[in-house]
Each structure stands twice: as C-alpha cells, then as structure tokens.
Design a protein around this motif. Structure first.
Motif, PDB file in Angstrom:
ATOM      1  N   ILE A 121      -8.049 -13.773   0.720  1.00 53.37           N
ATOM      2  CA  ILE A 121      -9.297 -13.601   1.578  1.00 53.37           C
ATOM      3  C   ILE A 121      -8.907 -12.043   2.144  1.00 53.37           C
ATOM      4  O   ILE A 121      -9.762 -11.202   2.029  1.00 53.37           O
ATOM      5  CB  ILE A 121      -9.411 -14.338   2.867  1.00 53.37           C
ATOM      6  N   THR A 122      -7.620 -11.396   2.276  1.00 53.97           N
ATOM      7  CA  THR A 122      -7.163 -10.438   2.634  1.00 53.97           C
ATOM      8  C   THR A 122      -7.571  -9.385   1.461  1.00 53.97           C
ATOM      9  O   THR A 122      -8.202  -8.339   1.696  1.00 53.97           O
ATOM     10  CB  THR A 122      -5.880 -10.139   2.758  1.00 53.97           C
ATOM     11  N   ALA A 123      -7.406  -9.883   0.216  1.00 51.51           N
ATOM     12  CA  ALA A 123      -7.663  -9.029  -0.910  1.00 51.51           C
ATOM     13  C   ALA A 123      -9.287  -8.839  -1.074  1.00 51.51           C
ATOM     14  O   ALA A 123      -9.559  -7.689  -1.333  1.00 51.51           O
ATOM     15  CB  ALA A 123      -7.198  -9.704  -2.277  1.00 51.51           C
ATOM     16  N   CYS A 124      -9.792 -10.030  -0.942  1.00 51.99           N
ATOM     17  CA  CYS A 124     -11.555  -9.801  -0.734  1.00 51.99           C
ATOM     18  C   CYS A 124     -11.708  -8.644   0.582  1.00 51.99           C
ATOM     19  O   CYS A 124     -12.850  -7.852  -0.034  1.00 51.99           O
ATOM     20  CB  CYS A 124     -12.243 -11.076  -0.528  1.00 51.99           C
ATOM     21  N   ALA A 125     -10.965  -8.837   1.538  1.00 49.63           N
ATOM     22  CA  ALA A 125     -11.582  -7.948   2.485  1.00 49.63           C
ATOM     23  C   ALA A 125     -11.336  -6.492   2.199  1.00 49.63           C
ATOM     24  O   ALA A 125     -11.901  -5.371   2.757  1.00 49.63           O
ATOM     25  CB  ALA A 125     -11.075  -8.368   3.750  1.00 49.63           C
TER      26      ALA A 125
END
Length: 195
Positions: A121-125
């Motif tokens: 999710i961090t990578a997506c954000a």
C-alpha cells in the motif's frame, strides 16, 4: 512486560536509521492497532508487536534466512533480555517463515497479514499524487495485477496470509488502507506529493 510506546520507538530509532523502514514499522503498528480494536484485543500489545517487528532488520538483515541468528532472532533476544512478554516475541518470530515459529495466535496471524500489505500500500501511495488520501481498494488490486510493480512483494504470500486470518482480501485491503490513512502524517503519506 509490554514496553511503553516511547520505549519501543526509542529502540526503533536506536537500531534503524532508514526513514523508510521506520515508516514501515509505524504503518504495521497502525494496522495492528486497528485490527486489535476490531477483534477486541489488547491494542497496546498488538501495536507494540507491530512497531518492533523489524527494529533489528537494518542491523542484522539475515539474507541467509538463518533460523536462530540475524533478523528477527537478534531483535527478539534483545527484547527477551528486557523482559518483553513471550507472546509478543513469538509473534515477531512468526512473521519470518524461516524461524520455525508458526503463526498460531490471532496476533501473529494478523502481523503476517498486514506486514507485506502495508509495504505494498505504501508503494501504491508513493506513485499517487494524493498519496493515501482518497486511495481505494480497486487501485491497490489493479497494482497487484502488475507483476512489475513492487515486484519484491509476493502477491501469493499476501493472499495466503490474508486467508490464514480468515479475512476477505478486498475488505482486508480496505481496512489496512483506512488504518494507514489515520497515521498518514507519521507515514509521510498525507496529501499531495512534492513536485
């Protein structure tokens, strides 16, 4: 004994210099606290387990996946010397497959289920102009289909760990996004990306 949050955070800062890894531990803490509330469990205990699960990773990364040395074994030895409760130590050991400690408790299964997912999710954000703000489950699922995106994070492992927790993957993603959104400022993911 459960370390107070400021004590746990001091350990994170003592052993981890990387801001990204520190933020990862904060993201896992946020997700663990949210799940503890959902399941009616001890939020402080679960949050501290999440916050400390990787505190030794930078110092002893353990590329060889040794079962009894390196990450997370060295960190657990430090915590054991401090008198930290065994269920927290077992949860930290169980998040790494190679330690031989199985995730049998709800807390350990939850840590495994949120660990990789918070990283994804961090990578997506980080590729969204608004970071976590307004992030939806469907955009995370779309990125999961792109095998080149955050390739080091195993989609199969995320799905398997979610299944062990008996959560629906879509609901699990939405729940973890919401938990991370509450901590977005601490995660450096609150609002528009710098230009």
């Amino acid at each position: 004994m459960i370390p107070k949050r400021d004590e746990a955070l001091a350990l994170v800062h003592e052993y981890t210099g990387s801001p990204g890894l520190r933020r990862h531990m904060l993201a896992v803490e946020a997700a663990m606290r949210a799940y503890a509330r959902k399941y009616g469990e001890d939020e402080e205990r679960w949050g501290i387990a999440g916050l400390l699960h990787d505190f030794d990773y930078e110092r002893w990364p353990n590329a060889a996946h040794a079962a009894d040395s390196g990450h997370p074994s060295n960190g657990v030895a430090i915590l054991r010397d401090m008198g930290v409760d065994e269920d927290i130590l077992d949860t930290i050991l169980a998040h790494a497959d190679y330690t031989g400690v199985e995730a049998t408790s709800l807390m350990s299964k939850t840590l495994r289920a949120v660990d990789e997912l918070t990283g994804f999710i961090t990578a997506c954000a980080l590729v969204r102009p608004t970071r976590l703000d307004g992030m939806k489950t469907r955009s995370v699922r779309k990125k999961m289909k792109d095998k080149a995106f955050a390739a080091a994070l195993s989609r199969e492992e995320m799905a398997e760990n979610c299944g062990e927790l008996s959560e629906d993957m879509g609901e699990h993603i939405a729940f973890v996004i919401a938990a991370m959104q509450l901590a977005a400022e601490d995660l450096g993911l609150n609002g528009p990306a710098a230009r």
